[in-house]
Design a protein around this motif. Structure first.
Motif, PDB file in Angstrom:
ATOM      1  N   LEU A 128       0.835  -1.212   0.000  1.00 23.88           N
ATOM      2  CA  LEU A 128       0.000   0.000   0.000  1.00 23.88           C
ATOM      3  C   LEU A 128       0.860   1.249   0.000  1.00 23.88           C
ATOM      4  O   LEU A 128       0.572   2.218  -0.687  1.00 23.88           O
TER       5      LEU A 128
ATOM      6  N   LEU B 294       2.183   2.408  -3.363  1.00 26.43           N
ATOM      7  CA  LEU B 294       1.259   2.812  -4.426  1.00 26.43           C
ATOM      8  C   LEU B 294       1.506   4.231  -4.951  1.00 26.43           C
ATOM      9  O   LEU B 294       1.326   4.486  -6.141  1.00 26.43           O
ATOM     10  N   PRO B 295       1.901   5.181  -4.095  1.00 31.46           N
ATOM     11  CA  PRO B 295       2.200   6.507  -4.651  1.00 31.46           C
ATOM     12  C   PRO B 295       3.267   6.475  -5.746  1.00 31.46           C
ATOM     13  O   PRO B 295       3.264   7.316  -6.640  1.00 31.46           O
ATOM     14  N   ARG B 296       4.172   5.471  -5.729  1.00 31.91           N
ATOM     15  CA  ARG B 296       5.167   5.353  -6.804  1.00 31.91           C
ATOM     16  C   ARG B 296       4.460   5.064  -8.131  1.00 31.91           C
ATOM     17  O   ARG B 296       4.799   5.623  -9.164  1.00 31.91           O
TER      18      ARG B 296
ATOM     19  N   LEU C 220       1.489   5.787  -8.899  1.00 28.32           N
ATOM     20  CA  LEU C 220       0.778   7.000  -9.280  1.00 28.32           C
ATOM     21  C   LEU C 220       1.719   8.011  -9.926  1.00 28.32           C
ATOM     22  O   LEU C 220       1.392   8.630 -10.942  1.00 28.32           O
ATOM     23  N   ALA C 221       2.917   8.169  -9.326  1.00 26.74           N
ATOM     24  CA  ALA C 221       3.876   9.147  -9.851  1.00 26.74           C
ATOM     25  C   ALA C 221       4.307   8.752 -11.262  1.00 26.74           C
ATOM     26  O   ALA C 221       4.412   9.607 -12.152  1.00 26.74           O
TER      27      ALA C 221
ATOM     28  N   LEU D 145       2.607   6.983 -13.465  1.00 30.07           N
ATOM     29  CA  LEU D 145       1.499   7.218 -14.397  1.00 30.07           C
ATOM     30  C   LEU D 145       1.319   8.719 -14.649  1.00 30.07           C
ATOM     31  O   LEU D 145       1.037   9.138 -15.767  1.00 30.07           O
ATOM     32  N   ALA D 146       1.513   9.528 -13.589  1.00 38.99           N
ATOM     33  CA  ALA D 146       1.363  10.979 -13.764  1.00 38.99           C
ATOM     34  C   ALA D 146       2.411  11.493 -14.734  1.00 38.99           C
ATOM     35  O   ALA D 146       2.126  12.348 -15.581  1.00 38.99           O
TER      36      ALA D 146
ATOM     37  N   LEU E 228      -5.667   3.338 -16.048  1.00 42.61           N
ATOM     38  CA  LEU E 228      -5.566   2.383 -14.937  1.00 42.61           C
ATOM     39  C   LEU E 228      -6.907   1.654 -14.839  1.00 42.61           C
ATOM     40  O   LEU E 228      -7.870   2.181 -14.303  1.00 42.61           O
TER      41      LEU E 228
ATOM     42  N   GLU F 271      -8.669  -1.614   3.406  1.00 48.02           N
ATOM     43  CA  GLU F 271      -8.051  -0.292   3.239  1.00 48.02           C
ATOM     44  C   GLU F 271      -7.989   0.071   1.743  1.00 48.02           C
ATOM     45  O   GLU F 271      -8.220   1.210   1.357  1.00 48.02           O
TER      46      GLU F 271
ATOM     47  N   LEU G 256      -9.496   3.361   0.003  1.00 47.26           N
ATOM     48  CA  LEU G 256      -8.606   4.380  -0.539  1.00 47.26           C
ATOM     49  C   LEU G 256      -8.897   4.759  -1.981  1.00 47.26           C
ATOM     50  O   LEU G 256      -8.722   5.901  -2.374  1.00 47.26           O
ATOM     51  N   PHE G 257      -9.288   3.775  -2.761  1.00 47.70           N
ATOM     52  CA  PHE G 257      -9.332   4.019  -4.196  1.00 47.70           C
ATOM     53  C   PHE G 257     -10.735   4.352  -4.695  1.00 47.70           C
ATOM     54  O   PHE G 257     -11.716   4.014  -4.054  1.00 47.70           O
ATOM     55  N   PRO G 258     -10.810   5.016  -5.854  1.00 54.03           N
ATOM     56  CA  PRO G 258     -12.128   5.325  -6.406  1.00 54.03           C
ATOM     57  C   PRO G 258     -12.946   4.043  -6.542  1.00 54.03           C
ATOM     58  O   PRO G 258     -12.392   2.992  -6.871  1.00 54.03           O
TER      59      PRO G 258
ATOM     60  N   THR H 100     -12.271   0.691  -8.721  1.00 55.14           N
ATOM     61  CA  THR H 100     -10.870   0.546  -9.135  1.00 55.14           C
ATOM     62  C   THR H 100     -10.272  -0.744  -8.586  1.00 55.14           C
ATOM     63  O   THR H 100      -9.542  -1.447  -9.278  1.00 55.14           O
TER      64      THR H 100
END
Lengths: 260, 296
Positions: free
Chosen positions: A145, A148-150, A152-153, A155-156, A167, A188, A192-194, A197
Motif C-alpha cells: 500500500l 502505491l504513490p510510486r 501513481l507518480a 502514471l502521472a 488504470l 483499506e 482508498l481508491f475510487p 478501481t
C-alpha cells in the motif's frame, strides 16, 4: 485490439501468474489473447517451455531478427498464444518498437496482455507508454500500500507526456482471508481508491500456484479437475471484461435457452 | 434527512416531529422519483422510507442506493414487514420499523443512526491518508472514475471536489468556488479527507481543462498569492538570466512536487533558494516537502 500491461511497483507479487492465467481465462471466454513476455527474466517463457532456451521472441521481432509468426507460440487452447521474451537483452525495446510489434499482433486478431519486469522504470515504463490499459496486482500487505504513490507518480509522468495507459483495475493478490492484517489491507484498498478501481475478485495465496508454475501450465490445465482456485481467474476475467472495453457489437445480450 | 412517504398527513406529522431534532434539516418527498431528484444534490445523513409508494417502490430506491454504493443508513417504515422481509434482507444499513411507528422510537433510531454515521465519518477521516488530495484527483482521472473528494480543513471549513468520468467538474469550499476552491482544498492544511462515489454531478461544469493543467495552475495560484508584498528581487533586476533560472527552477520544482518526485523537488527548490534566499514561496514549498517526507 487492445494492449493491457500487467505491472506493479513491487516485485514478486505474481504478475507472471496473473498474466498467464488471466490471458487463458479471457481466451476461454472467447477473446483471442496473446500473452507477451516483456520480462528479461522470461517468466512466461520459462514457465511454459522450460526446455526451449534462446527461443525467438519479442526482442527478436522488435529488432527485426525474425518475423512475428516465427516467434509466436501457439497453444492447444483456441485463441490463446504466447510471445516469449526472446534471445535479446531488452535493450532493443522501446515504446515505439513495442507499438510496432503490438500492431502486428493486432493484425492477427489478438488482444494483448503484457507481463512486465518488477518495478515501474526502464522497460516497464516503455511498455506502459505503448499500452492502452494497466492492470496492477497489489499484494495485500502494508508495504504494498505504501508503494502505491510510486505507481501513481509513474502514471502521472506518462500522463504529462500523453502516454499513460488507463488504470483499468487494481487486483488484490496473495490475500490470506484468515489473516486479519491481510484482510485489513484489503479493506483499506477499497476505502482508498475510487469505487470500482479495486476489483471485487481477489487472488488468494494458494500452494496450487506453485504446482501449476512447476508444470508450466495455467491453473485450469493443472489436472482434469482443476483446483478450486483456478475458478478465480474466470471470475476475474468476467469482472475485467467491461473494464478492458471488451465488447462485441454482434453478440446478443439475451439469455441463452437451455432447451431446443 | 430525507423522508419518503406518500400519505400526506403522515408526512406532515413526521416532518413536524423530526425537524425538532437538533442539527437535522428535513426534506420531504411523496415519491421515489422525487427522492431521486433530491439525491442528485443532497447527501442525506439518513433516509426514512415507506415501501408502498406511487410509481417506483421503496425497494427500487434501496436498489438504486446499493448500485451507487451510497452507504446512507435507511429506516424503512412499513405496515407489511413480513411481506418484504426477504427483499429487505439484501440491503445492508437498513433498519425496519413496523407501522404505526411510535414517533419517540423513530426519533431515537434516527439519532442513533446519525451519531453512528458521524462517528464512522470521523474515524475514517482521521486515518492516515496514503495520498495527498492532488493524488486522489489524479487517481480518479486515471481510472476515469466519478467521485467526490470531500476535504475537512484544519480551520473547520469543509469542501468538495467533483470528478465526473475522470474530468474535473466542480470544486467548492465555503464561499470559494472553482479554481480558488481547488487550490485551497489541495494546499491548505487539512484534518480529514474521503472519497465518495458520485452518481451525478451536483452542478454545472466549472472546469474545462485537463486535471494536470488545473493542478499546476492551482499550485501557481497558491504560491503566488502570499508573494504579492515581497520585495523586488534585486538579483533578478541585476541579471535577467538569474531571474530566468529562478523561474525555470521554480516551475520544474512545482511540477516535480505535484508528481511526488520529492527528492527532485527539494533539490530544485534548494537551487531556487541559492538564487533568491528570501523568496517566501520557496521557503513555503520546501517546508511542505520536508513535512511530507518526514511527517513526524
Amino acid at each position: 485490439m487492445s494492449v493491457t500491461a500487467i505491472a506493479s511497483p513491487k516485485g514478486g507479487v505474481g504478475k507472471t501468474t496473473l498474466a498467464l492465467n488471466l490471458g487463458y481465462a479471457l481466451a476461454r471466454r472467447g477473446w483471442p489473447y496473446l500473452v507477451v513476455d516483456a520480462d528479461p527474466l522470461g517468466g512466461i517463457g520459462y514457465s511454459l517451455a522450460p526446455h526451449l532456451e534462446n527461443r525467438l521472441g519479442l526482442t527478436d521481432v522488435a529488432a527485426g531478427r525474425c518475423q512475428l509468426s516465427a516467434a509466436l507460440l501457439k497453444t492447444k487452447i483456441p485463441g490463446f498464444a504466447v510471445l516469449p521474451f526472446g534471445s535479446g537483452s531488452g535493450a532493443e525495446l522501446n515504446a515505439g518498437r513495442l507499438s510496432d510489434v503490438f500492431f502486428q499482433v493486432g493484425r492477427l486478431g489478438f488482444h494483448i496482455l503484457v507481463d512486465t519486469p518488477a518495478g515501474l522504470s526502464g522497460l516497464t515504463a516503455e511498455v506502459l507508454a505503448a499500452s492502452d490499459f494497466l492492470v496492477s496486482p497489489i499484494q495485500a500487505e502494508p508495504l504494498a500500500l505504501r508503494m502505491l504513490p510510486r505507481l501513481l507518480a509513474t502514471l502521472a509522468g506518462l500522463n504529462r507526456q500523453g502516454r499513460a495507459p488507463r488504470l483499468a483495475a487494481l487486483v488484490p493478490v496473495m490475500v490470506q482471508s484468515r489473516v486479519s492484517s491481510s484482510v485489513a489491507v484489503l479493506q483499506e484498498m477499497f476505502r482508498l481508491f475510487p469505487p470500482g478501481t479495486v476489483l471485487e475478485t481477489y487472488i488468494p495465496r494458494d500452494p496450487a500456484f506453485l504446482e501449476a508454475s512447476g508444470h508450466g501450465v495455467p491453473l485450469a490445465q493443472l489436472r482434469a479437475r482443476p483446483p478450486a482456485v483456478a475458478a478465480v481467474f474466470d471470475h476475474l476475467a468476467a469482472e475485467l471484461e467491461p473494464l478492458l472495453a471488451l465488447a462485441s457489437a454482434e453478440e446478443s445480450d439475451e439469455p441463452i435457452p437451455i432447451l431446443d | 434527512m430525507l423522508i419518503v412517504e406518500d400519505e400526506q398527513v403522515l408526512l406532515w406529522s413526521l416532518e413536524r416531529a423530526l425537524e425538532a431534532l437538533p442539527g437535522v434539516e428535513t426534506i420531504c418527498c411523496g415519491s421515489v422519483e422525487a427522492a431521486l431528484a433530491h439525491l442528485v444534490e443532497l447527501r442525506p445523513g439518513v433516509i426514512v422510507l415507506d415501501i408502498h409508494l406511487p410509481g417506483l417502490s421503496g425497494i427500487d430506491l434501496l436498489e438504486d442506493l446499493a448500485v451507487q454504493g451510497a452507504g446512507v443508513p435507511v429506516i424503512v417504515t412499513t405496515a407489511y414487514r413480513a411481506q418484504h422481509e426477504q427483499a429487505l434482507r439484501r440491503f445492508p444499513n437498513v433498519e425496519v420499523l413496523e407501522k404505526p411507528v411510535p414517533l419517540e422510537l423513530l426519533r431515537e433510531r434516527i439519532q442513533a443512526r446519525l451519531a453512528r454515521r458521524d462517528r464512522v465519518d470521523r474515524e475514517e477521516e482521521e486515518k492516515d491518508a496514503v495520498f495527498e488530495v492532488a493524488d486522489y484527483l489524479q487517481l480518479a482521472a486515471m481510472t476515469r472514475a466519478s467521485v467526490a473528494v470531500e476535504v475537512t480543513l484544519a480551520d473547520g471549513r469543509r469542501g468538495r471536489i467533483e470528478v465526473w468520468h475522470g474530468e474535473a467538474w466542480t470544486a467548492e469550499c465555503g464561499e470559494l468556488a472553482a479554481r480558488d476552491a481547488l487550490g485551497e482544498l489541495i494546499f491548505a492544511a487539512r484534518t480529514g479527507m474521503r472519497m465518495r462515489q458520485l452518481a451525478r454531478p451536483t452542478g454545472e461544469r466549472r472546469f474545462h481543462h485537463r486535471l494536470e493543467l488545473l493542478l499546476l495552475e492551482a499550485a501557481k495560484d497558491h504560491d503566488e498569492a502570499p508573494a504579492a508584498p515581497r520585495a523586488a528581487p534585486v538579483e533578478a533586476a541585476a541579471s535577467p538570466s538569474a531571474a530566468e533560472d529562478f523561474e525555470r527552477c521554480f516551475r520544474n520544482g512545482l511540477r516535480a512536487y505535484l508528481e511526488r518526485h520529492l527528492e527532485e523537488a527539494e533539490r530544485l527548490f534548494c537551487r531556487c533558494l541559492e538564487l533568491r534566499p528570501d523568496e517566501p514561496r520557496v521557503h513555503h514549498n520546501l517546508a511542505r516537502i520536508r513535512q511530507t517526507r518526514s511527517p513526524a
